[in-house]
Structure formats: structure tokens, C-alpha cells
Design an enzyme around this catalytic site. Structure first.
Site, short mmCIF file in Angstrom:
data_model
loop_
_atom_site.label_atom_id
_atom_site.label_comp_id
_atom_site.label_asym_id
_atom_site.label_seq_id
_atom_site.Cartn_x
_atom_site.Cartn_y
_atom_site.Cartn_z
N SER A 143 0.81 -1.22 0.00
CA SER A 143 0.00 0.00 0.00
C SER A 143 0.84 1.27 0.00
O SER A 143 0.51 2.25 -0.68
CB SER A 143 -0.94 0.01 1.20
OG SER A 143 -1.80 -1.10 1.18
N HIS A 189 0.51 4.87 4.20
CA HIS A 189 -0.04 5.49 3.00
C HIS A 189 0.49 6.91 2.83
O HIS A 189 0.90 7.31 1.73
CB HIS A 189 -1.58 5.53 3.07
CG HIS A 189 -2.20 4.18 3.04
ND1 HIS A 189 -3.56 3.98 3.16
CD2 HIS A 189 -1.66 2.93 2.88
CE1 HIS A 189 -3.83 2.69 3.10
NE2 HIS A 189 -2.69 2.04 2.93
#
Length: 238
Positions: A143, A189
Site C-alpha cells: 500500500s 499510505h
């Protein structure tokens, strides 16, 4: 014939918009990362769990040292190629990687796209370890690297004068999911997003510069990311 050969040797090889070698439609790096992640995902069901755990980055905010301080220098990188057992985790990341990689890799070229992906993965690890997070939480998944591609996509489109609103909306929605859904590291992220945007900014600003200048810019980003990871290791050893 000799004159033609001599002229061909002296001609500059065509380059992409951002300085990479032109390989029409080439997405070899994207495909390789997808295959590696898929194989590593399947491997966790057949290998000793201790082997898998040895590759996963764990945010040890305690007296026990984390990653670098423990000598596990590979964890910030290897954890980006591993995923949780639930299929949705690996499927979403690989789908996003496939879509964005098909667009970015031909624009950047193999080497620059590889640098973008790897630095974004490390930037995600830096975010996951430096930003507030529950102690002992494992950070695993692509991610952070994928969000780095999102950040680069936005910067690249802005640089090329292309529409960026949809990219911004995509990033905002996916980042919000990470903030409000438990078990997702929005810290990784954010770290990947910022790093990917920084890498793309370097590539955009140095696209007409000699390769050495572009490499130096990427090296500077890498130095900052590694320094942040080293700081995290030293901090968690205290």
C-alpha cells in the site's frame, strides 16, 4: 553502409518525457512486482510462519529495537512485497499497481519507475514507524508503494498539463478509508504518498538535465528516507 552505421552510433537514443529509455508499451517492472507479490502471498500458506514473520516490519515502540536497530535491515523493503492472508488486501493493491503502472512505467522508463516504487515502499515504512501508531503493530503490504504511485501520478499529470482532479479524488477516498477503517496503516499510505510525489517532482524538474543530475536528485530523496528510517530505529532503541 559504414557512414550510416557511424551516424547511428552518434545519434542520441530516444528518451521518454522524463528521461527514460523508450520501450513502447513496456511494463516489465509492473508485471514483475505483481508476480513477486502474488508468489509471496501464496508462499505464506506453505512456508514456516516464522520465516514469513522474519520479513515483516513490526512497529516496536518499546525498549526492544525495531528493524535497523535489530539488524533486520531488509524488513522495510521486504514487508512491501508481502500481504495479509485475506485476499482482498493483495487483490486491491495489485489491481491499483497494475492500473497506475500501465500508465506511469512507459512515461518514466524501467529504471525510474523501479526507483519510484522502491523509494515509495521505504517512505511508507518510514511513515508507519515515525507517525503515531499502536505499539507492536505489523506493517505489511504494498500500500505504501502504491500510494507513492498515486502521488507520482498526480505530479506527472500536473507537469504534463493533464487532468488531475480524478487522481486527487482517488487519493483522497483511499486515504480516508485508511484513516477510518481499523487495521489499515494510513501512516504508511501518507509516507508513501509524500515520497512518491517527491520522486516524481525530482524527475519532472530534472527531465532535461544530464542523467547524473537526475540520479543525484533521486539519491537525495533516498538519503532522506533512509535517514528517517535510521532515526526511527535509534528512537525506538531508547
Amino acid at each position: 553502409m559504414d557512414c550510416v552505421a557511424e551516424a547511428n552510433r552518434g545519434a542520441r537514443a530516444p528518451r521518454t518525457t522524463f528521461g527514460g529509455a523508450v520501450r513502447s508499451g513496456d511494463t516489465a517492472v509492473t508485471k514483475t512486482v505483481v508476480v513477486v507479490c502474488a508468489l509471496m502471498y501464496l508462499a505464506q500458506f506453505v512456508v514456516d510462519p516464522r520465516v514469513y514473520a522474519y520479513l515483516v516490519l513490526t512497529n516496536q515502540v518499546s525498549a526492544y529495537p525495531w528493524a535497523f536497530a535489530a539488524g533486520n535491515y531488509w524488513q522495510p523493503l521486504t514487508s512491501a512485497f508481502l500481504h495479509a492472508p485475506t485476499p482482498i488486501h493483495v487483490l486491491f493493491n495489485m489491481y491499483a499497481l497494475w492500473l497506475v503502472g500501465q500508465y506511469l512505467e512507459p512515461l518514466l522508463g524501467r529504471a525510474r519507475f523501479t526507483a519510484l516504487y522502491l523509494l515509495s515502499a521505504l517512505g511508507g515504512a518510514a511513515g508507519a514507524t515515525l507517525l503515531p501508531m499502536t505499539a507492536g503493530v505489523s506493517t505489511v503490504g504494498a500500500s505504501g508503494a502504491v500510494f507513492g504511485l498515486f502521488g507520482a501520478l498526480f505530479v506527472v499529470n500536473r507537469h504534463l498539463g493533464r487532468q488531475s482532479g480524478q487522481v486527487l479524488a482517488l487519493v483522497a477516498i483511499n486515504f480516508a478509508i485508511g484513516v477510518f477503517v481499523p487495521g489499515i496503516s494510513w501512516q504508511a499510505h501518507l509516507g508513501g504518498l509524500v515520497t512518491g510525489a517527491a520522486v516524481a517532482a525530482v524527475l519532472a524538474r530534472t527531465r532535461r538535465s544530464p542523467r547524473l543530475v537526475q540520479a543525484a536528485g533521486l539519491g537525495a530523496v533516498a538519503l532522506v528516507v533512509v535517514a528517517l528510517l535510521a532515526y526511527a530505529a535509534a528512537r525506538f532503541t531508547l
